[in-house]
Design a protein around this motif. Structure first.
Motif, PDB file in Angstrom:
ATOM      1  N   ILE A 226     -11.141   5.820   1.557  1.00 20.37           N
ATOM      2  CA  ILE A 226      -9.755   5.737   1.086  1.00 20.37           C
ATOM      3  C   ILE A 226      -9.741   4.983  -0.234  1.00 20.37           C
ATOM      4  O   ILE A 226     -10.660   4.220  -0.541  1.00 20.37           O
ATOM      5  CB  ILE A 226      -8.835   5.039   2.114  1.00 20.37           C
ATOM      6  N   ALA A 227      -8.691   5.203  -1.010  1.00 19.53           N
ATOM      7  CA  ALA A 227      -8.596   4.572  -2.322  1.00 19.53           C
ATOM      8  C   ALA A 227      -8.464   3.057  -2.186  1.00 19.53           C
ATOM      9  O   ALA A 227      -7.855   2.558  -1.230  1.00 19.53           O
ATOM     10  CB  ALA A 227      -7.402   5.136  -3.087  1.00 19.53           C
TER      11      ALA A 227
ATOM     12  N   ARG B 291      -0.162   3.469  -3.619  1.00 16.49           N
ATOM     13  CA  ARG B 291      -0.473   2.504  -2.558  1.00 16.49           C
ATOM     14  C   ARG B 291      -0.380   3.149  -1.181  1.00 16.49           C
ATOM     15  O   ARG B 291      -0.630   2.499  -0.163  1.00 16.49           O
ATOM     16  CB  ARG B 291       0.483   1.314  -2.638  1.00 16.49           C
ATOM     17  N   PHE B 292      -0.045   4.446  -1.134  1.00 14.81           N
ATOM     18  CA  PHE B 292       0.088   5.164   0.130  1.00 14.81           C
ATOM     19  C   PHE B 292      -0.916   6.300   0.208  1.00 14.81           C
ATOM     20  O   PHE B 292      -1.188   6.994  -0.768  1.00 14.81           O
ATOM     21  CB  PHE B 292       1.505   5.733   0.264  1.00 14.81           C
ATOM     22  N   GLU B 293      -1.490   6.488   1.409  1.00 14.15           N
ATOM     23  CA  GLU B 293      -2.415   7.581   1.641  1.00 14.15           C
ATOM     24  C   GLU B 293      -2.243   8.069   3.070  1.00 14.15           C
ATOM     25  O   GLU B 293      -1.932   7.278   3.976  1.00 14.15           O
ATOM     26  CB  GLU B 293      -3.860   7.113   1.416  1.00 14.15           C
TER      27      GLU B 293
ATOM     28  N   THR C 294      -4.936   1.531  -1.723  1.00 12.40           N
ATOM     29  CA  THR C 294      -4.143   1.851  -0.541  1.00 12.40           C
ATOM     30  C   THR C 294      -3.709   0.602   0.220  1.00 12.40           C
ATOM     31  O   THR C 294      -4.538  -0.209   0.635  1.00 12.40           O
ATOM     32  CB  THR C 294      -4.939   2.766   0.409  1.00 12.40           C
ATOM     33  N   ASP C 295      -2.405   0.455   0.401  1.00  7.62           N
ATOM     34  CA  ASP C 295      -1.834  -0.609   1.231  1.00  7.62           C
ATOM     35  C   ASP C 295      -1.333  -0.063   2.572  1.00  7.62           C
ATOM     36  O   ASP C 295      -1.295  -0.783   3.561  1.00  7.62           O
ATOM     37  CB  ASP C 295      -0.656  -1.292   0.513  1.00  7.62           C
ATOM     38  N   LEU C 296      -0.933   1.204   2.577  1.00  7.02           N
ATOM     39  CA  LEU C 296      -0.454   1.832   3.805  1.00  7.02           C
ATOM     40  C   LEU C 296      -1.199   3.146   4.008  1.00  7.02           C
ATOM     41  O   LEU C 296      -1.160   4.040   3.163  1.00  7.02           O
ATOM     42  CB  LEU C 296       1.047   2.109   3.737  1.00  7.02           C
TER      43      LEU C 296
END
Length: 319
Positions: free
Chosen positions: A48-49, A32-34, A52-54
């Motif tokens: 972005i994936a 969930r991070f990138e 991704t949340d952040l």
């Protein structure tokens, strides 16, 4: 403090470099991070994936350029600000709920340092950690503060921290510096951006922008030329709504060499100007003092960077 190196830690773990700091988020959020650099993210094909949340974007250009050659590279700051603006719009279009813009520190720029623009070290035994910060033990004086290291949560084989009381570094001749207990170091801005309600995409119905200078003149003789920009409907079906534009002067290699000067119709928060259909608007430009030659004035969509209109000019300053 590890040896003679000041090492930041979080829960006992070193976070002294980018990899270690980004590792903290990755351990907490997994896929969930990138993270990536600002310059990579604004590339047209960069994605972005979906998980991704952040998303964290990093930019060190301003600090790096000013550290190496502040007088010559200060003009690059508008380019980074333009990239930030582009990235914000792209993140919101990707569906991220909120954008947080934050700086790690401010700085002081003294382009003409004089003999007295330096702070003498206080009495005692000190190790200089930065231009404006030392660790060790000793006594404060009229030029420096000294305080218990524990008050700043700094741990090591020393008892005190010290730094200048004024905006001066410990080394003479410094042009760009930060650190210590200055306002620029202790208070940093945080901007929160959230998506607004959907609006028509400016220019999608055929709008264009006419840019004129002195009734068709092709040379500017002043570093603050006044342009006249007019929003023009390209066809009968163009919508009758205001259009927000970004005005920039670019040299032949794409470097920003001029931007609108503060005042008038310029929005100081966004650096943009809102035009009404068929109503000419005067914009005073501020050209880079070190630039001379050919350049292009561009009227851009601040969201997509799509062009509405251009004007080719060159400098002809009186000497």
């Amino acid at each position: 403090m590890e040896g003679k190196t000041l090492t930041p830690k979080l829960d006992g773990q070193s976070v002294a470099n980018v990899s270690q700091r980004m590792g903290v988020f990755r351990r907490l959020l997994n896929d969930r991070f990138e993270e990536m650099t600002l310059s990579d993210f604004i590339k047209p094909r960069k994605k972005i994936a979906t998980t991704t949340d952040l998303l964290i974007l990093r930019s060190t250009e301003i600090d790096s350029l000013l550290e190496n050659d502040p007088a010559a590279t200060l003009s690059n700051v508008p380019t980074t600000l333009s990239q930030i603006r582009h990235a914000v719009h792209k993140m919101l279009l990707l569906g991220l709920e909120q954008v947080v813009i934050v700086s790690d520190h401010g700085f002081f720029l003294n382009l003409e340092p004089e003999a007295g623009d330096v702070c003498q070290k206080p009495p005692g035994t000190w190790t200089e950690i930065h231009h404006r910060f030392m660790l060790g033990s000793g006594a404060e004086d009229s030029h420096n503060f000294a305080m218990e290291a524990g008050k700043l949560s700094v741990k090591g084989n020393f008892t005190q921290c010290a730094g200048p009381r004024t905006m001066a570094p410990f080394r003479s001749g410094e042009v760009y510096f930060h650190g210590g207990l200055s306002l620029q170091e202790a208070v940093v801005p945080i901007l929160l951006v959230k998506p607004a309600k959907a609006k028509p995409v400016s220019g999608s119905s055929g709008h264009r922008v006419e840019i004129k200078y002195k009734y068709g003149a092709t040379k500017i003789t002043t570093r603050v030329p006044v342009l006249v920009v007019t929003l023009v409907a390209g066809d009968l079906f163009a919508g009758d709504y205001d259009v927000e534009i970004l005005i920039q002067a670019m040299d032949p290699v794409g470097k920003i060499v001029g931007e609108p000067r503060a005042g008038g119709d310029l929005n100081p928060a966004t650096g943009t100007v809102t035009l009404r259909l068929e109503m000419p608007t005067q914009i005073t430009m501020r050209m880079n003092s070190e630039f001379e030659g050919r350049f292009t004035v561009q009227a851009l969509n601040p969201v997509t960077n799509a062009g509405y209109g251009t004007l080719e000019l060159k400098t002809d300053y009186l000497t």
